[in-house]
Design a protein around this motif. Structure first.
Motif, PDB file in Angstrom:
ATOM      1  N   PHE A 192       0.732  -1.317  -0.157  1.00 42.02           N
ATOM      2  CA  PHE A 192      -0.085   0.079   0.082  1.00 42.02           C
ATOM      3  C   PHE A 192       0.830   1.061  -0.012  1.00 42.02           C
ATOM      4  O   PHE A 192       0.683   2.120  -0.714  1.00 42.02           O
ATOM      5  CB  PHE A 192      -0.897   0.057   1.297  1.00 42.02           C
ATOM      6  N   LEU A 193       1.809   1.335   0.783  1.00 41.09           N
ATOM      7  CA  LEU A 193       2.880   2.475   1.006  1.00 41.09           C
ATOM      8  C   LEU A 193       3.754   2.614  -0.071  1.00 41.09           C
ATOM      9  O   LEU A 193       4.170   3.599  -0.832  1.00 41.09           O
ATOM     10  CB  LEU A 193       3.597   2.346   2.057  1.00 41.09           C
ATOM     11  N   ALA A 194       3.911   1.186  -0.974  1.00 48.22           N
ATOM     12  CA  ALA A 194       4.800   1.305  -1.871  1.00 48.22           C
ATOM     13  C   ALA A 194       4.183   1.864  -3.246  1.00 48.22           C
ATOM     14  O   ALA A 194       5.001   2.494  -3.996  1.00 48.22           O
ATOM     15  CB  ALA A 194       5.281  -0.175  -2.205  1.00 48.22           C
ATOM     16  N   TRP A 195       3.067   1.636  -3.628  1.00 48.69           N
ATOM     17  CA  TRP A 195       2.503   2.114  -4.875  1.00 48.69           C
ATOM     18  C   TRP A 195       0.726   1.996  -4.726  1.00 48.69           C
ATOM     19  O   TRP A 195       0.217   2.906  -5.283  1.00 48.69           O
ATOM     20  CB  TRP A 195       2.789   1.203  -5.888  1.00 48.69           C
ATOM     21  N   GLY A 196       0.207   1.375  -3.670  1.00 50.29           N
ATOM     22  CA  GLY A 196      -1.344   1.487  -3.484  1.00 50.29           C
ATOM     23  C   GLY A 196      -1.888   3.076  -3.366  1.00 50.29           C
ATOM     24  O   GLY A 196      -2.892   3.193  -3.915  1.00 50.29           O
ATOM     25  N   TRP A 197      -0.952   3.675  -2.837  1.00 48.31           N
ATOM     26  CA  TRP A 197      -1.534   4.946  -2.288  1.00 48.31           C
ATOM     27  C   TRP A 197      -1.678   5.808  -3.615  1.00 48.31           C
ATOM     28  O   TRP A 197      -2.490   6.772  -3.693  1.00 48.31           O
ATOM     29  CB  TRP A 197      -0.985   5.706  -1.197  1.00 48.31           C
ATOM     30  N   ARG A 198      -0.864   5.525  -4.475  1.00 45.72           N
ATOM     31  CA  ARG A 198      -1.081   6.597  -5.671  1.00 45.72           C
ATOM     32  C   ARG A 198      -2.138   6.375  -6.701  1.00 45.72           C
ATOM     33  O   ARG A 198      -2.428   7.164  -7.347  1.00 45.72           O
ATOM     34  CB  ARG A 198       0.236   6.138  -6.680  1.00 45.72           C
ATOM     35  N   LEU A 199      -2.998   5.093  -6.625  1.00 43.73           N
ATOM     36  CA  LEU A 199      -4.125   4.893  -7.206  1.00 43.73           C
ATOM     37  C   LEU A 199      -5.236   6.026  -7.162  1.00 43.73           C
ATOM     38  O   LEU A 199      -5.592   6.270  -8.333  1.00 43.73           O
ATOM     39  CB  LEU A 199      -4.668   3.780  -6.837  1.00 43.73           C
ATOM     40  N   PRO A 200      -5.713   6.510  -6.163  1.00 41.83           N
ATOM     41  CA  PRO A 200      -6.601   7.579  -6.283  1.00 41.83           C
ATOM     42  C   PRO A 200      -6.174   8.788  -6.889  1.00 41.83           C
ATOM     43  O   PRO A 200      -6.670   9.524  -7.443  1.00 41.83           O
ATOM     44  CB  PRO A 200      -6.783   7.969  -4.413  1.00 41.83           C
TER      45      PRO A 200
END
Length: 464
Positions: A192-200
Motif C-alpha cells: 500500500f505504501l509502495a504503490w497502492g496509495w498512488r491509485l486515487p
C-alpha cells in the motif's frame, strides 16, 4: 444565450455541472488530506520521527490554503472579465493535473529532499485550482436560480464537499482493505505504501475528464451576460473590490472562518488524533476503523446541506447562520466531554460509539453552516466583481480557519490535551458571530442591480 438560464432544463444542467465539478475538485483535495495523515509522513518526511513527521506533513497540507487566495485572485480576474464558464474549465484542469502529478512522485527514499519539495509545489497548485473553483461553481448556481430559491440552488455545489470526501476516503478505505494495511504497524515496504496509495491520485484524471466534458457544454450565466451587455466589465476587478468592497471582503472572510475550522477539525485533525500512536498522546485506533466512523458522519454533513438551503431561503441567511454558529461555539466547549481519554479510552478499548456521536454532531453542524455560504458570499458583491470578491473572501478564510487548524490543533492536543482543541473552535465561532452581527440580510438582494455608485469611473468601455 443569456436567456437560456431561465429555462428549467438548463438550470438542472447547471446544477449537475456545478455539483459534478465541485465533487471532483474536493475529491482531489481530500485524497491529499487523507494521505497527509496516513501516508506522507512515512514516505516524504521520514527524517522526522513521530510527531515531527506528522507536523511536517500537516504543513504541506496547509500550503494549499495559502495558495487558494492566489487562485481566487487569478481565476476571479478572468471570471469577472471573460466569464464564469471558461474560468471554471481552467481551474478544474489545473487541479486535475496537479493531483495526477502527485500520484507519479518519487519518495524521499528515492530522491531525498526533492520529494517533499515537489510534493509541496503540486499541493500549492492544487490550492490555486481549488481557489478558482468554488466561487465559479457558486455563481453558476446563484446567477441562474429561480426567484426566492437562490440558497436552494446554491447549496448543490456545496454538496460536492461531502460527496468528494466520501469518494476520496471510500477509495482509501477500499484500498486499505485490499492491501490489508494497518496504520498502527505500517512499514514503508508494504504494498500500500509502495504503490497502492498512488491509485486515487492517478485515477482522478478520469473524473477530471468527465468534469471537463460537462462544463464545456455550458453557456455563460444570464446575469453575467447582461452585465457585459450593459458595459460593466472592469479592467481590474481585484483593485475595484478592494477599493469599494473592503468591508464586504472582511465580513465575508470571517463569516466563513468557523465553517472552515469546524470541517478540518472534524476531518484532518481528528483523523491524525484518532489513528496516531497512544505513546504519542493519541487514541491508537486502526485507520480502517476510524475511517468508517468518519464516512458515516459525513452522511450527516451531506444530509443537512439541503436542510440549510431550504432554511436559508425561508428565514434568511444571517439568522440561520447566527443560530448555527452559536451551536458550533457550544460544541467546541463540549470537547472535554467527548475527547477526554478517561471517557473515550484508547486502542481496541476506545469507545467508538462516543466517537461516532462526536463526529456526527460536528458534521451535522457543518452541513448547516456550509450550505448557505454559496448564497451569502456572492450576494455581498456586484456582478462585475462577484467572482473575485466571493472567491477572495472564501479563500482568505481558508488561511485563518483551515490552513492553520490541523497544525495548531495538533500542537494544542500535544501540549494541553485534545479537549482543549475545542476552545480554538469556540474562538473561531465567536469571530464569525461578530461578523454576522455586522452583516445585513442578503436574502432579498437583486444580483442584477448590484452596481456601485462609482462603477462608471472604472468600467472598460471597449468591447470584450
Amino acid at each position: 444565450m443569456a436567456l437560456e438560464g431561465s429555462d428549467k432544463s438548463y438550470r438542472n444542467r447547471i446544477i449537475f455541472a456545478s455539483l459534478v465539478g465541485t465533487t471532483i475538485e474536493f475529491f482531489d483535495f481530500y485524497i491529499y488530506a487523507t494521505a497527509a495523515v496516513s501516508v506522507f509522513p512515512l514516505l516524504f518526511f521520514p527524517a522526522g520521527a513521530g510527531s515531527a513527521a506528522l507536523l511536517a506533513s500537516m504543513a504541506t497540507f496547509g500550503v494549499a490554503f495559502v495558495a487558494r487566495p492566489i487562485g481566487s485572485v487569478l481565476f476571479g480576474h478572468f471570471g469577472d472579465r471573460v466569464g464564469r464558464k471558461a474560468t471554471l474549465v481552467g481551474s478544474l484542469l489545473l487541479m486535475g493535473l496537479a493531483t495526477f502529478a502527485i500520484g507519479l512522485l518519487p519518495t524521499y527514499h528515492q530522491i531525498g529532499l526533492f520529494a517533499p519539495v515537489l510534493l509541496t509545489i503540486f499541493r500549492f497548485s492544487q490550492g490555486v485550482g481549488l481557489g478558482g473553483e468554488w466561487s465559479g461553481a457558486a455563481l453558476l448556481a446563484t446567477e441562474t436560480a429561480d426567484k426566492g430559491k437562490r440558497a436552494w440552488a446554491a447549496m448543490w455545489p456545496q454538496l460536492g464537499a461531502p460527496f468528494g470526501f466520501i469518494l476520496a476516503n471510500g477509495f482509501f478505505l477500499t484500498l486499505t482493505i485490499l492491501f490489508a494495511f494497518d496504520s498502527t504497524r505500517a512499514t514503508p515496504d508494504e504494498h500500500f505504501l509502495a504503490w497502492g496509495w498512488r491509485l486515487p491520485f492517478l485515477l482522478s484524471i478520469l473524473l477530471v475528464t468527465l468534469g471537463l466534458y460537462v462544463r464545456l457544454k455550458l453557456h455563460e450565466t444570464p446575469v453575467f451576460a447582461r452585465a457585459l451587455e450593459r458595459g460593466e466589465k472592469l479592467k481590474s476587478p481585484l483593485a475595484h473590490v478592494f477599493r469599494n468592497n473592503a468591508k464586504e471582503l472582511l465580513l465575508g472572510t470571517f463569516i466563513m472562518v468557523a465553517t472552515y475550522g469546524l470541517f478540518y477539525l472534524m476531518t484532518t485533525w481528528i483523523l491524525s488524533y484518532g489513528i496516531g500512536k497512544v505513546a504519542l498522546g493519541n487514541l491508537g485506533i486502526g485507520y480502517r476503523d476510524f475511517l468508517v466512523l468518519q464516512l458515516i458522519s459525513v452522511l450527516f454533513f451531506a444530509g443537512f446541506i439541503p436542510v440549510s438551503g431550504h432554511l436559508a431561503d425561508r428565514i434568511g441567511r444571517r439568522k440561520l447562520l447566527l443560530i448555527v454558529t452559536a451551536a458550533i461555539v457550544l460544541f467546541g466547549l463540549s470537547f472535554r466531554f467527548f475527547l477526554s481519554k478517561e471517557l473515550i479510552g484508547t486502542g481496541e478499548g476506545a469507545n467508538r460509539g462516543l466517537i461516532l456521536v462526536f463526529l456526527s454532531t460536528g458534521m451535522s453542524l457543518m452541513g448547516l453552516t456550509f450550505g448557505p455560504m454559496s448564497a451569502i458570499l456572492p450576494e455581498l458583491f456586484p456582478t462585475n466583481t462577484r467572482y473575485t470578491g466571493s472567491g477572495v473572501s472564501y479563500n482568505l478564510a481558508s488561511i485563518l480557519g483551515a490552513a492553520l487548524t490541523p497544525f495548531v490543533a495538533t500542537w494544542i492536543a500535544q501540549n494541553y490535551g485534545a479537549e482543549s482543541v475545542g476552545l480554538y473552535l469556540a474562538v473561531l465561532g465567536a469571530s464569525t458571530i461578530v461578523a454576522l452581527l455586522f452583516t445585513k440580510e442578503t436574502k432579498a438582494t437583486d444580483l442584477d442591480s448590484m452596481i456601485d455608485d462609482v462603477v462608471a469611473e472604472n468600467i472598460e468601455k471597449t468591447s470584450p
